[in-house]
Design a protein around this motif. Sequence first.
Motif, PDB file in Angstrom:
ATOM      1  N   UNK A 126     -20.019 -50.441  -2.062  1.00 33.90           N
ATOM      2  CA  UNK A 126     -19.845 -48.931  -2.251  1.00 33.90           C
ATOM      3  C   UNK A 126     -20.583 -48.266  -1.393  1.00 33.90           C
ATOM      4  N   UNK A 127     -21.922 -48.863  -1.058  1.00 33.49           N
ATOM      5  CA  UNK A 127     -22.661 -47.921  -0.281  1.00 33.49           C
ATOM      6  C   UNK A 127     -22.233 -47.815   1.128  1.00 33.49           C
ATOM      7  N   UNK A 128     -21.396 -48.553   1.477  1.00 31.89           N
ATOM      8  CA  UNK A 128     -20.752 -48.617   2.963  1.00 31.89           C
ATOM      9  C   UNK A 128     -19.896 -47.497   3.091  1.00 31.89           C
ATOM     10  N   UNK A 129     -19.183 -47.088   2.013  1.00 31.30           N
ATOM     11  CA  UNK A 129     -18.247 -46.024   2.098  1.00 31.30           C
ATOM     12  C   UNK A 129     -18.982 -44.832   2.221  1.00 31.30           C
ATOM     13  N   UNK A 130     -20.245 -44.480   1.492  1.00 33.70           N
ATOM     14  CA  UNK A 130     -20.819 -43.376   1.482  1.00 33.70           C
ATOM     15  C   UNK A 130     -21.522 -43.403   3.061  1.00 33.70           C
ATOM     16  N   UNK A 131     -22.128 -44.465   3.690  1.00 34.74           N
ATOM     17  CA  UNK A 131     -22.609 -44.597   4.897  1.00 34.74           C
ATOM     18  C   UNK A 131     -21.549 -44.160   5.867  1.00 34.74           C
ATOM     19  N   UNK A 132     -20.522 -44.730   5.733  1.00 33.14           N
ATOM     20  CA  UNK A 132     -19.361 -44.391   6.640  1.00 33.14           C
ATOM     21  C   UNK A 132     -19.193 -42.772   6.828  1.00 33.14           C
ATOM     22  N   UNK A 133     -19.090 -42.220   5.728  1.00 30.91           N
ATOM     23  CA  UNK A 133     -18.702 -40.807   5.741  1.00 30.91           C
ATOM     24  C   UNK A 133     -20.200 -40.065   6.348  1.00 30.91           C
ATOM     25  N   UNK A 134     -21.260 -40.428   6.095  1.00 25.55           N
ATOM     26  CA  UNK A 134     -22.520 -39.873   6.731  1.00 25.55           C
ATOM     27  C   UNK A 134     -22.309 -40.083   8.278  1.00 25.55           C
ATOM     28  N   UNK A 135     -21.727 -41.340   8.860  1.00 29.18           N
ATOM     29  CA  UNK A 135     -21.479 -41.455  10.152  1.00 29.18           C
ATOM     30  C   UNK A 135     -20.442 -40.427  10.650  1.00 29.18           C
ATOM     31  N   UNK A 136     -19.458 -40.390   9.767  1.00 34.03           N
ATOM     32  CA  UNK A 136     -18.290 -39.379  10.232  1.00 34.03           C
ATOM     33  C   UNK A 136     -18.768 -37.976  10.382  1.00 34.03           C
ATOM     34  N   UNK A 137     -19.780 -37.695   9.380  1.00 37.23           N
ATOM     35  CA  UNK A 137     -20.129 -36.114   9.336  1.00 37.23           C
ATOM     36  C   UNK A 137     -21.216 -36.161  10.909  1.00 37.23           C
ATOM     37  N   UNK A 138     -22.188 -37.242  10.970  1.00 34.03           N
ATOM     38  CA  UNK A 138     -22.778 -37.030  12.068  1.00 34.03           C
ATOM     39  C   UNK A 138     -21.870 -37.052  13.682  1.00 34.03           C
ATOM     40  N   UNK A 139     -20.902 -37.919  13.421  1.00 29.55           N
ATOM     41  CA  UNK A 139     -19.883 -37.764  14.644  1.00 29.55           C
ATOM     42  C   UNK A 139     -19.428 -36.563  14.970  1.00 29.55           C
ATOM     43  N   UNK A 140     -18.879 -35.674  13.604  1.00 29.73           N
ATOM     44  CA  UNK A 140     -18.445 -34.291  13.742  1.00 29.73           C
ATOM     45  C   UNK A 140     -19.556 -33.476  14.227  1.00 29.73           C
ATOM     46  N   UNK A 141     -20.854 -33.526  13.729  1.00 25.94           N
ATOM     47  CA  UNK A 141     -21.771 -32.428  14.214  1.00 25.94           C
ATOM     48  C   UNK A 141     -21.922 -32.731  15.649  1.00 25.94           C
ATOM     49  N   UNK A 142     -21.935 -33.879  16.159  1.00 22.46           N
ATOM     50  CA  UNK A 142     -22.120 -34.156  17.538  1.00 22.46           C
ATOM     51  C   UNK A 142     -21.082 -33.663  18.334  1.00 22.46           C
ATOM     52  N   UNK A 143     -19.902 -33.685  17.914  1.00 26.94           N
ATOM     53  CA  UNK A 143     -18.599 -33.129  18.416  1.00 26.94           C
ATOM     54  C   UNK A 143     -18.833 -31.567  18.677  1.00 26.94           C
ATOM     55  N   UNK A 144     -19.088 -31.052  17.738  1.00 32.55           N
ATOM     56  CA  UNK A 144     -19.592 -29.597  17.480  1.00 32.55           C
ATOM     57  C   UNK A 144     -20.337 -29.337  18.476  1.00 32.55           C
ATOM     58  N   UNK A 146     -21.322 -30.573  21.221  1.00 30.40           N
ATOM     59  CA  UNK A 146     -20.731 -30.708  22.704  1.00 30.40           C
ATOM     60  C   UNK A 146     -19.648 -29.562  22.937  1.00 30.40           C
ATOM     61  N   UNK A 147     -18.877 -29.203  21.798  1.00 28.96           N
ATOM     62  CA  UNK A 147     -18.140 -28.051  22.055  1.00 28.96           C
ATOM     63  C   UNK A 147     -19.122 -26.622  22.340  1.00 28.96           C
ATOM     64  N   UNK A 148     -19.842 -26.559  21.620  1.00 28.12           N
ATOM     65  CA  UNK A 148     -20.754 -25.411  21.732  1.00 28.12           C
ATOM     66  C   UNK A 148     -21.274 -25.342  23.395  1.00 28.12           C
ATOM     67  N   UNK A 149     -21.929 -26.637  23.606  1.00 25.10           N
ATOM     68  CA  UNK A 149     -22.413 -26.655  25.064  1.00 25.10           C
ATOM     69  C   UNK A 149     -21.250 -26.593  26.097  1.00 25.10           C
ATOM     70  N   UNK A 150     -20.107 -27.026  25.866  1.00 25.99           N
ATOM     71  CA  UNK A 150     -19.232 -26.391  26.826  1.00 25.99           C
ATOM     72  C   UNK A 150     -18.849 -24.903  26.721  1.00 25.99           C
ATOM     73  N   UNK A 151     -18.405 -24.551  25.555  1.00 23.27           N
ATOM     74  CA  UNK A 151     -18.474 -23.081  25.373  1.00 23.27           C
ATOM     75  C   UNK A 151     -19.619 -22.169  26.115  1.00 23.27           C
ATOM     76  N   UNK A 152     -20.605 -22.450  25.925  1.00 23.27           N
ATOM     77  CA  UNK A 152     -21.654 -21.651  26.727  1.00 23.27           C
ATOM     78  C   UNK A 152     -21.421 -21.837  28.203  1.00 23.27           C
ATOM     79  N   UNK A 153     -21.347 -23.022  28.589  1.00 26.25           N
ATOM     80  CA  UNK A 153     -21.212 -23.298  29.990  1.00 26.25           C
ATOM     81  C   UNK A 153     -20.175 -22.582  30.571  1.00 26.25           C
ATOM     82  N   UNK A 154     -18.772 -22.510  29.753  1.00 27.81           N
ATOM     83  CA  UNK A 154     -17.960 -21.473  30.347  1.00 27.81           C
ATOM     84  C   UNK A 154     -18.013 -20.283  30.452  1.00 27.81           C
ATOM     85  N   UNK A 155     -18.619 -19.668  29.321  1.00 30.10           N
ATOM     86  CA  UNK A 155     -19.273 -18.431  29.054  1.00 30.10           C
ATOM     87  C   UNK A 155     -20.181 -18.073  30.447  1.00 30.10           C
TER      88      UNK A 155
END
Length: 163
Positions: A126-144, A146-155
């Motif tokens: 069961x810990x695997x599923x919790x860890x996977x959700x943590x990884x998913x959350x980390x991935x989404x933060x990294x994507x966010x 990246x989006x902020x960096x791209x938006x600032x560069x565009x601005x």
Amino acid sequence: MATLASTGDKKDKNNMRTSLRIFFGAIIIVLLFFILGKINFPEVYQIFRSISPKFFLLAFASYSLAIIIFSLRSMISLRKIILKHDFWFFLKTALAGSFINVITPGSNVGGEPIRAYFLGEKYNKPKTQKSCFNIIFLREIMLLKLKIIIAREYEAKARRKNL
């Protein structure tokens, strides 16, 4: 008596897994029919004929490499929880997750829970599923980020253009 009870529990668990597999399979088939029904295949054929084969192969190779890197990153992230790694299983879950991500609306929200479910089922932790959700959350933060960096560069580029 305890053996009979545990055998019944295993049967119930196997029946539940089979039911879930049938349920997810049915959802995927319905989504495929829904999506394929809306595709204009002659138009798709014309689009593919207009694409340069070199760029198509480059896009296919880069996406394949991204899936492989994603699988390796998942294996490395889960190395303390899952001691025996199976690269092909991680690759299959990455491909299944990306398929679900493509056919569901939203940004990468459908495939990640499926990946977490498959990992939890395979490694029975069961810990695997919790860890996977943590990884998913980390991935989404990294994507966010990246989006902020791209938006600032565009601005910044837009400001330089206006000066």
